[in-house]
Design a protein around this motif. Structure first.
Motif, mmCIF file in Angstrom:
data_model
loop_
_atom_site.group_PDB
_atom_site.id
_atom_site.type_symbol
_atom_site.label_atom_id
_atom_site.label_comp_id
_atom_site.label_asym_id
_atom_site.label_seq_id
_atom_site.Cartn_x
_atom_site.Cartn_y
_atom_site.Cartn_z
ATOM 1 N N GLU A 96 0.818 -1.208 0.006
ATOM 2 C CA GLU A 96 0.211 0.121 -0.170
ATOM 3 C C GLU A 96 0.955 1.519 0.284
ATOM 4 O O GLU A 96 1.590 1.260 0.651
ATOM 5 C CB GLU A 96 -0.798 -0.402 1.253
ATOM 6 N N GLU A 97 0.633 2.152 -1.250
ATOM 7 C CA GLU A 97 1.484 3.169 -1.138
ATOM 8 C C GLU A 97 1.466 3.981 -0.060
ATOM 9 O O GLU A 97 2.233 5.211 0.385
ATOM 10 C CB GLU A 97 1.644 4.126 -2.790
ATOM 11 N N ILE A 98 0.273 4.558 0.204
ATOM 12 C CA ILE A 98 -0.604 5.698 0.802
ATOM 13 C C ILE A 98 -1.419 5.604 1.443
ATOM 14 O O ILE A 98 -2.171 4.701 1.832
ATOM 15 C CB ILE A 98 -0.928 6.918 0.158
ATOM 16 N N LYS A 99 -1.169 5.720 3.332
ATOM 17 C CA LYS A 99 -2.187 5.241 3.972
ATOM 18 C C LYS A 99 -2.664 6.787 4.892
ATOM 19 O O LYS A 99 -1.589 7.043 5.939
ATOM 20 C CB LYS A 99 -1.881 4.724 5.611
ATOM 21 N N ILE A 100 -3.138 7.243 5.271
ATOM 22 C CA ILE A 100 -4.506 8.496 5.855
ATOM 23 C C ILE A 100 -5.141 8.563 7.030
ATOM 24 O O ILE A 100 -6.464 7.397 6.181
ATOM 25 C CB ILE A 100 -3.981 9.474 4.444
ATOM 26 N N GLN A 101 -5.472 9.171 7.910
ATOM 27 C CA GLN A 101 -6.555 8.818 9.230
ATOM 28 C C GLN A 101 -7.390 10.386 8.318
ATOM 29 O O GLN A 101 -6.682 11.835 8.631
ATOM 30 C CB GLN A 101 -5.996 8.648 10.158
ATOM 31 N N PHE A 102 -8.314 10.108 8.800
ATOM 32 C CA PHE A 102 -9.546 11.087 8.764
ATOM 33 C C PHE A 102 -10.757 10.545 9.501
ATOM 34 O O PHE A 102 -10.191 9.551 10.125
ATOM 35 C CB PHE A 102 -9.929 11.297 6.868
ATOM 36 N N GLN A 103 -11.149 11.627 9.912
ATOM 37 C CA GLN A 103 -12.575 11.439 10.318
ATOM 38 C C GLN A 103 -13.234 10.419 9.726
ATOM 39 O O GLN A 103 -13.245 10.919 8.312
ATOM 40 C CB GLN A 103 -13.640 12.746 10.690
ATOM 41 N N LYS A 104 -14.246 9.371 10.252
ATOM 42 C CA LYS A 104 -14.911 8.520 9.821
ATOM 43 C C LYS A 104 -15.442 9.022 8.511
ATOM 44 O O LYS A 104 -15.824 8.475 6.977
ATOM 45 C CB LYS A 104 -15.759 7.888 10.794
ATOM 46 N N ILE A 105 -16.738 9.852 8.929
ATOM 47 C CA ILE A 105 -16.979 10.806 7.729
ATOM 48 C C ILE A 105 -16.769 11.152 6.626
ATOM 49 O O ILE A 105 -16.524 11.035 4.913
ATOM 50 C CB ILE A 105 -18.263 11.686 7.406
ATOM 51 N N GLU A 106 -15.217 11.623 6.823
ATOM 52 C CA GLU A 106 -14.689 11.896 5.437
ATOM 53 C C GLU A 106 -14.070 10.998 4.984
ATOM 54 O O GLU A 106 -13.266 11.344 3.627
ATOM 55 C CB GLU A 106 -13.680 13.569 6.424
ATOM 56 N N ALA A 107 -13.507 9.825 5.336
ATOM 57 C CA ALA A 107 -13.224 8.846 4.681
ATOM 58 C C ALA A 107 -13.731 8.345 3.790
ATOM 59 O O ALA A 107 -13.193 7.723 3.078
ATOM 60 C CB ALA A 107 -12.226 8.072 6.032
ATOM 61 N N LYS A 108 -15.405 8.409 4.215
ATOM 62 C CA LYS A 108 -16.375 7.516 3.808
ATOM 63 C C LYS A 108 -16.176 8.488 2.553
ATOM 64 O O LYS A 108 -16.495 7.382 0.962
ATOM 65 C CB LYS A 108 -17.456 7.349 3.713
ATOM 66 N N GLU A 109 -16.075 9.948 2.310
ATOM 67 C CA GLU A 109 -16.574 11.012 1.176
ATOM 68 C C GLU A 109 -15.876 10.520 0.788
ATOM 69 O O GLU A 109 -15.489 11.056 -0.976
ATOM 70 C CB GLU A 109 -16.988 12.171 1.868
ATOM 71 N N LEU A 110 -14.463 11.176 0.908
ATOM 72 C CA LEU A 110 -12.678 10.317 -0.246
ATOM 73 C C LEU A 110 -12.951 9.266 -1.062
ATOM 74 O O LEU A 110 -12.801 9.206 -2.461
ATOM 75 C CB LEU A 110 -11.854 10.650 0.327
ATOM 76 N N MET A 111 -13.419 8.637 -0.441
ATOM 77 C CA MET A 111 -13.044 7.266 -0.658
ATOM 78 C C MET A 111 -14.279 6.551 -1.732
ATOM 79 O O MET A 111 -14.445 6.148 -3.046
ATOM 80 C CB MET A 111 -13.980 5.662 -0.178
ATOM 81 N N GLU A 112 -15.522 7.541 -1.848
ATOM 82 C CA GLU A 112 -16.525 7.750 -2.869
ATOM 83 C C GLU A 112 -15.664 8.403 -3.957
ATOM 84 O O GLU A 112 -16.550 8.643 -5.069
ATOM 85 C CB GLU A 112 -17.691 7.985 -2.169
ATOM 86 N N PHE A 113 -15.749 9.934 -3.757
ATOM 87 C CA PHE A 113 -14.728 10.397 -4.483
ATOM 88 C C PHE A 113 -13.870 9.465 -5.784
ATOM 89 O O PHE A 113 -13.844 10.431 -6.651
ATOM 90 C CB PHE A 113 -13.980 11.495 -3.958
ATOM 91 N N ILE A 114 -13.248 9.413 -4.725
ATOM 92 C CA ILE A 114 -12.613 8.394 -6.002
ATOM 93 C C ILE A 114 -12.141 6.961 -6.858
ATOM 94 O O ILE A 114 -12.417 6.999 -7.852
ATOM 95 C CB ILE A 114 -10.531 7.803 -4.820
ATOM 96 N N LEU A 115 -13.657 6.474 -6.121
ATOM 97 C CA LEU A 115 -14.420 6.033 -6.882
ATOM 98 C C LEU A 115 -15.047 6.310 -8.195
ATOM 99 O O LEU A 115 -14.840 5.849 -9.482
ATOM 100 C CB LEU A 115 -14.942 4.598 -5.868
ATOM 101 N N GLN A 116 -15.998 7.177 -7.878
ATOM 102 C CA GLN A 116 -17.069 7.798 -8.715
ATOM 103 C C GLN A 116 -15.784 8.530 -9.879
ATOM 104 O O GLN A 116 -15.765 8.273 -11.340
ATOM 105 C CB GLN A 116 -17.383 9.155 -8.531
#
Length: 486
Positions: free
Chosen positions: A130-150
């Motif tokens: 895994e190249e990058i691991k970043i910690q977020f607030q739980k809600i922001e992590a889900k929003e960023l994941m959805e953005f990347i998948l989009q």
């Protein structure tokens, strides 16, 4: 600008310092716990100035490391890429285009739950970890994941509705836990007990006498109490297996969309993984005799990548019916034949040679030195049990082994005390090797070694001419297929 996107670099949430502190403390405790335990046991209640310095140094180290890890780790997301800068003396910068991201995961262990954090991690096609691991607030992590998948969707805008393939009820969890490998759990408990006894050995001056007295008292307690103790250990193994299963698979759900699979699971360490179809090299499923009675299987995806990526994507999905099993296998290969014309078996010499060289010969080599140096004769029991166990082990493996194939698919069945099935498409093969020892050369036998990006598969002691034919077929498929294995 979309949520989570920035033009300037920023740090992780301030709560991440707490997670880093706890993580550092746990790592120190894991590596140096005998030292800390020794300090606690030998403490006489008086404060030693030297000990105070040790405590202060440890605390300072933990705090400084946490602050460095937090303040010298910065990142930013743009519309097209994610960038990370880290390090204080040796600085490192990673730039990863969003369209090249292969897998995205959200993980949340029990420490991160306390601080309401989630870890977002991803890798690209050429990475071995895994190249990058970043910690977020739980809600922001889900929003960023959805953005990347989009961002990864195709230009055709394929509809991305999740189809639930498998979901575990609490009843399914209980069945999975009670039919687990309790012998494996028992070995883990024994290993932990031995490790604990070895680590505390230095804390007691009369450790050997203490262990001898305890053993004598156990023997003198009578067969009834010994039997009750064994029964209690077995019950404990079953309960531990059940707890491990519930912790690992609570809230388990696997869904399918246009890009791949989404897997959610875990109670304490919550995990949400995205597995693209192109990452899967081959699939397998296994069951033991008890689970087979209730149509329960463990389905595994074997994926491309280095050891860390494969470990992170190592997903064993519990399947509770043959219908779900066929649906999952059908995603990898839609039309699996019920019967195969081409079937290979392992030659009988495999059974006897493996038993002789791995069981009988070592037992014979150990017999005379042990008879000479050891007065007790109980070891003779183990010298007999090992060859007998291997005799039945290799015999069952040979009996169950089937190597079948069609023009598009390789189908393998094997197992010892359970059953395992492997499905591999020809175009997923990277290379094929034929291996022979001197005995195999005389008997016209060979081991067929198939290398894929997801692991290695071996068909041992098969006719050498058949092995060469399969090797040529594999090379032809590799060269003629327009599909890329990665």
């Amino acid at each position: 600008m979309s949520v989570g996107l920035q033009t300037e670099f920023r740090r992780q949430p301030f709560a991440a310092i707490g997670h880093i502190l706890v993580k550092t403390i746990l790592q120190l405790a894991k590596n140096f716990w005998p030292f800390f335990l020794l300090i606690i046991i030998r403490s006489d209640g008086e404060i030693d100035s030297n000990e105070n310095y040790v405590y202060l140094l440890i605390a300072a180290f933990i705090l400084i490391k946490a602050l460095i890890d937090y303040f010298f780790f910065r990142f930013r997301f743009t519309e097209d890429e994610v960038q990370v800068k880290s390090g204080i003396f040796s600085r490192k910068q990673i730039t990863l285009p969003l369209h090249k991201i292969q897998t995205v995961h959200i993980n949340q262990n029990w420490v991160q739950k306390i601080f309401n954090l989630s870890e977002l991690s991803f890798d690209s096609p050429g990475s071995n970890k895994e190249e990058i691991k970043i910690q977020f607030q739980k809600i922001e992590a889900k929003e960023l994941m959805e953005f990347i998948l989009q961002k990864k969707k195709t230009e055709e805008q394929i509809e991305n509705k999740d189809e639930i393939l498998s979901k575990l009820s609490f009843k399914d969890l209980l069945k999975l836990g009670f039919t687990a490998n309790h012998f494996e759990t028992l070995l883990i408990l024994i290993g932990l007990s031995i490790s604990f006894l070895n680590n505390i050995k230095g804390f007691f001056e009369d450790y050997e006498n203490l262990m001898e007295d305890s053993t004598n008292k156990l023997v003198e307690s009578g067969a009834y109490l010994i039997a009750m103790g064994v029964f209690a250990i077995l019950i404990l193994s079953i309960l531990v297996s059940l707890v491990r299963t519930i912790i690992s698979y609570l809230n388990f759900q696997i869904t399918k969309n246009a890009q791949g699979f989404n897997i959610n699971k875990g109670l304490i360490n919550n995990s949400q993984k995205v597995l693209p179809f192109e990452k899967v090299q081959y699939v397998s499923w296994k069951t033991n005799w008890l689970r087979k009675k209730i149509s329960m299987y463990l389905f595994e995806f074997h994926t491309i990548g280095g050891a860390e990526v494969r470990s992170n994507l190592k997903i064993k999905a519990p399947i509770t019916s043959e219908l779900v099993l066929n649906n999952l296998a059908g995603v990898y290969f839609p039309s699996i034949p019920e019967h195969f014309e081409n079937i290979l078996r392992i030659d009988k010499s495999y059974w006897f040679r493996k038993t002789f060289f791995n069981g009988i010969l070592p037992a014979m080599l150990l017999l005379f030195p042990l008879l000479y140096f050891v007065e007790e004769r109980y070891f003779l029991f183990y010298l007999i049990v090992l060859p007998l166990y291997l005799f039945f082990n290799y015999g069952l493996y040979r009996k169950k082994f089937r190597f079948s194939w069609t023009n598009k698919l390789i189908h393998i069945q094997n197992g010892v005390f359970g059953d395992k099935t492997i499905l591999l498409k020809w175009e997923k093969i990277q290379s094929v090797k034929i291996s022979q020892n001197l005995f195999q050369q005389r008997k016209h036998l060979a081991d067929l070694v198939i290398h894929t990006a997801g692991g290695t598969i071996i068909a041992p002691y098969i006719p050498v001419e058949t092995a060469r034919g399969l090797q040529n077929l594999a090379l032809y498929k590799i060269e003629s297929s327009k599909k890329n294995w990665h």
